[in-house]
Design an enzyme around this catalytic site. Structure first.
Site, short mmCIF file in Angstrom:
data_model
loop_
_atom_site.label_atom_id
_atom_site.label_comp_id
_atom_site.label_asym_id
_atom_site.label_seq_id
_atom_site.Cartn_x
_atom_site.Cartn_y
_atom_site.Cartn_z
CE LYS A 143 -1.82 3.04 2.14
NZ LYS A 143 -1.56 4.46 1.74
CD GLU B 79 13.24 1.24 9.35
OE1 GLU B 79 13.83 2.31 9.63
OE2 GLU B 79 13.68 0.13 9.62
CB CYS C 169 13.63 9.39 7.39
SG CYS C 169 14.47 8.13 6.42
CD GLU D 73 10.88 13.58 10.18
OE1 GLU D 73 9.68 13.30 10.27
OE2 GLU D 73 11.74 12.78 9.78
#
Ligand code: NAD
Length: 471
Positions: A169, A244, A278, A378
């Site tokens: 997905k 993750e 990331c 972030e």
């Protein structure tokens, strides 16, 4: 217009859901394609196909699995140029990085598992026990938009190598390259049902997938919020989950390092893919005595990241992926300014000449408080925070002062000193003096950056169960 309103289930392309999702080009704000807004029924059909295919694929020889993966690699390699262009168009990644990273790393991902499958099946004896590693079952792979193909191949290559079957997905934001991957999967001749593709939003088809009783493993890459929700949902049926998630990596430049090189590489790392990476080293830690010098260098390197058309091979900084992402990043830049950090370059307005498209100025803050919002959250845009430190102990304390623990860097003229420092940083990966990305090394995070490891031999563990047979 690229119409991909289809799902790939049980070895066949079939028309997708009644509702579709528009895919945008973030450089032009134009709709360039559509994919299905899949339903619970799509998720169910795909999982059932994967379940039916599991016994056969689990029993397939390592040679058979390697051959399918090798054909997939070759089919993908043939499409590399098209894939790079797709990702430059739906993510906005500059073409140079789209070719060298976005289209190239997936090939390495797959090739590394073809290679591992050449080795004999590992078997272990512990006393009177024979210890086996067996495929874990049906895998749901849920992935983000920033490296849209690699995030899929680094899951499906080990899952398929291990003998699992998979339902993918992809992100609804930039899914088009994953459709090209499935064109190659179709050609590669996997048995029907071994690899399946459904599309849609996380809250709909995503949740249907991660709660499905026939899914054994959920492998998720994405935001912390999404990951926590997925883990919570999957826990109800005791599924194995790997996550993750995000990062806020520190690039620590010790007092004996070559400042010019460390700053240059550091800024480029922070701005890779528009900062939508990331692992991006978004906190640059410099000795307080060299702070002003570092800011001058960082300013000049950052200003070389001139925004431009991602399809132009000279462009180093494309747009952000969406209006929402651009607005979020502008919000963080405003918070940085209001919080008293020194704005060295950039800012919270569109770059000149870029009123159309989701462009953000390459931005550097100096004198950043390590506890402030811009040093803790972030941001996922081209925003670098330079933080001064006084002595190595303080540098280490600041580096570890983060809810995340994904990546990082340390620079020193003395490699042993840098390694000793690296050992104390609480992250899953850290580069010494610009050490290169290693696709065979385990990748993943400490703390809120996730659970589990991907890539190389360690990446197989997520997809294997352990059985002991007593003799
Ligand atoms: P996101 O969490 O919004 O979405 C990721 C995927 O999860 C998408 O496919 C989405 O549809 C799906 N999803 C969201 N909520 C869900 C739910 N409740 N149930 C099931 N599926 C759900 O993340 P994003 O914005 O696409 O990606 C950006 C984030 O990904 C950043 O935080 C970035 O750091 C992280 N990321 C991490 C890594 C890593 O390896 N650690 C790599 C790339 C990106």
């Amino acid at each position: 217009m690229i119409d991909r309103n289809a799902t790939y289930v049980d070895g066949k392309w079939t028309p997708g859901a009644a509702e579709t999702i528009d895919v945008e080009n973030p450089a032009t704000e134009e709709v360039i394609g559509t994919v299905p807004d899949g339903t619970t029924a799509d998720a169910d059909r795909a999982v059932r196909a994967a379940r039916a295919a599991f016994p056969g694929w689990a029993a397939a020889s390592r040679t058979e699995r390697a051959n399918c993966l090798r054909r997939l690699h070759d089919g993908l390699a043939k499409r590399s140029a098209e894939i790079a262009e797709t990702i430059a168009t739906d993510v906005g990644t500059p073409m140079r990085i789209a070719s060298r990273v976005q289209a190239a790393v997936p090939l390495t991902d797959i090739a590394s598992y073809v290679e591992l499958l050449q080795e004999d099946e590992p078997e272990e004896r512990i006393g009177n026990s024979l210890v086996l590693r067996e495929p874990a079952g049906v895998v749901a792979a849920v992935t983000p938009w920033n490296y849209p193909l690699h995030q899929v191949t680094c899951k499906i290559a080990p899952a398929l190598a291990a003998g699992c079957t998979v339902v993918v997905k992809p992100s609804e934001v930039a899914p088009l390259a994953v459709y090209q991957l499935f064109d190659a999967i179709h050609e590669a001749g996997f048995p029907p049902g071994v690899v399946n593709l459904i599309s849609g939003y996380g809250s709909g088809v995503g949740e249907a997938l991660v709660t499905h009783p026939e899914v054994d493993v959920v492998s998720f890459t994405g935001s912390g919020r999404g990951g926590a929700r997925v883990a919570e949902l999957a826990a109800r049926s005791v599924k194995r989950v790997t996550l993750e998630l995000g990062g806020k990596s520190a690039n620590v430049i010790l007092d004996d390092a070559d400042l010019g090189t460390a700053v240059k590489v550091g800024v480029a790392n922070a701005f890779l893919n528009g900062g939508q990476t990331c692992t991006a080293w978004t906190r640059m830690l410099v000795p307080v005595q060299r702070h002003d010098e570092a800011l001058e260098l960082a300013k000049s390197v950052a200003e070389g990241f001139v925004p431009g058309d991602p399809l132009d091979p000279k462009t180093k900084l494309g747009p952000l992926v969406s209006a929402a992402q651009r607005d979020r990043v502008h919000g963080f830049i405003s918070q940085g300014i209001e919080g008293g950090a020194r704005l060295v370059t950039g800012g919270n307005t569109a770059p000149d000449g870029f009123e159309r498209g989701y462009f953000v100025r390459p931005t550097v803050f100096g004198g950043v408080d390590p506890d402030s919002v811009i040093a803790q959250e972030e941001i996922f845009g081209p925003v670098l925070s330079v933080i001064p430190f006084d002595g190595e102990d303080e540098a280490l304390a600041i580096a570890n002062n983060s809810a995340f623990g994904l990546h990082g860097a340390v620079w020193s003229a003395d490699q042993d000193r840098a390694i000793a420092f690296a050992r104390q940083v609480r992250t899953g990966q850290i580069d010494v003096n610009g050490g290169a990305f290693n696709p065979l090394a385990p990748f993943g995070g400490y703390k809120r950056s996730g659970i589990g490891r991907e890539m190389g031999r360690h990446g197989l563990a997520e997809f294997l169960e352990t059985k002991s047979i007593q003799l």
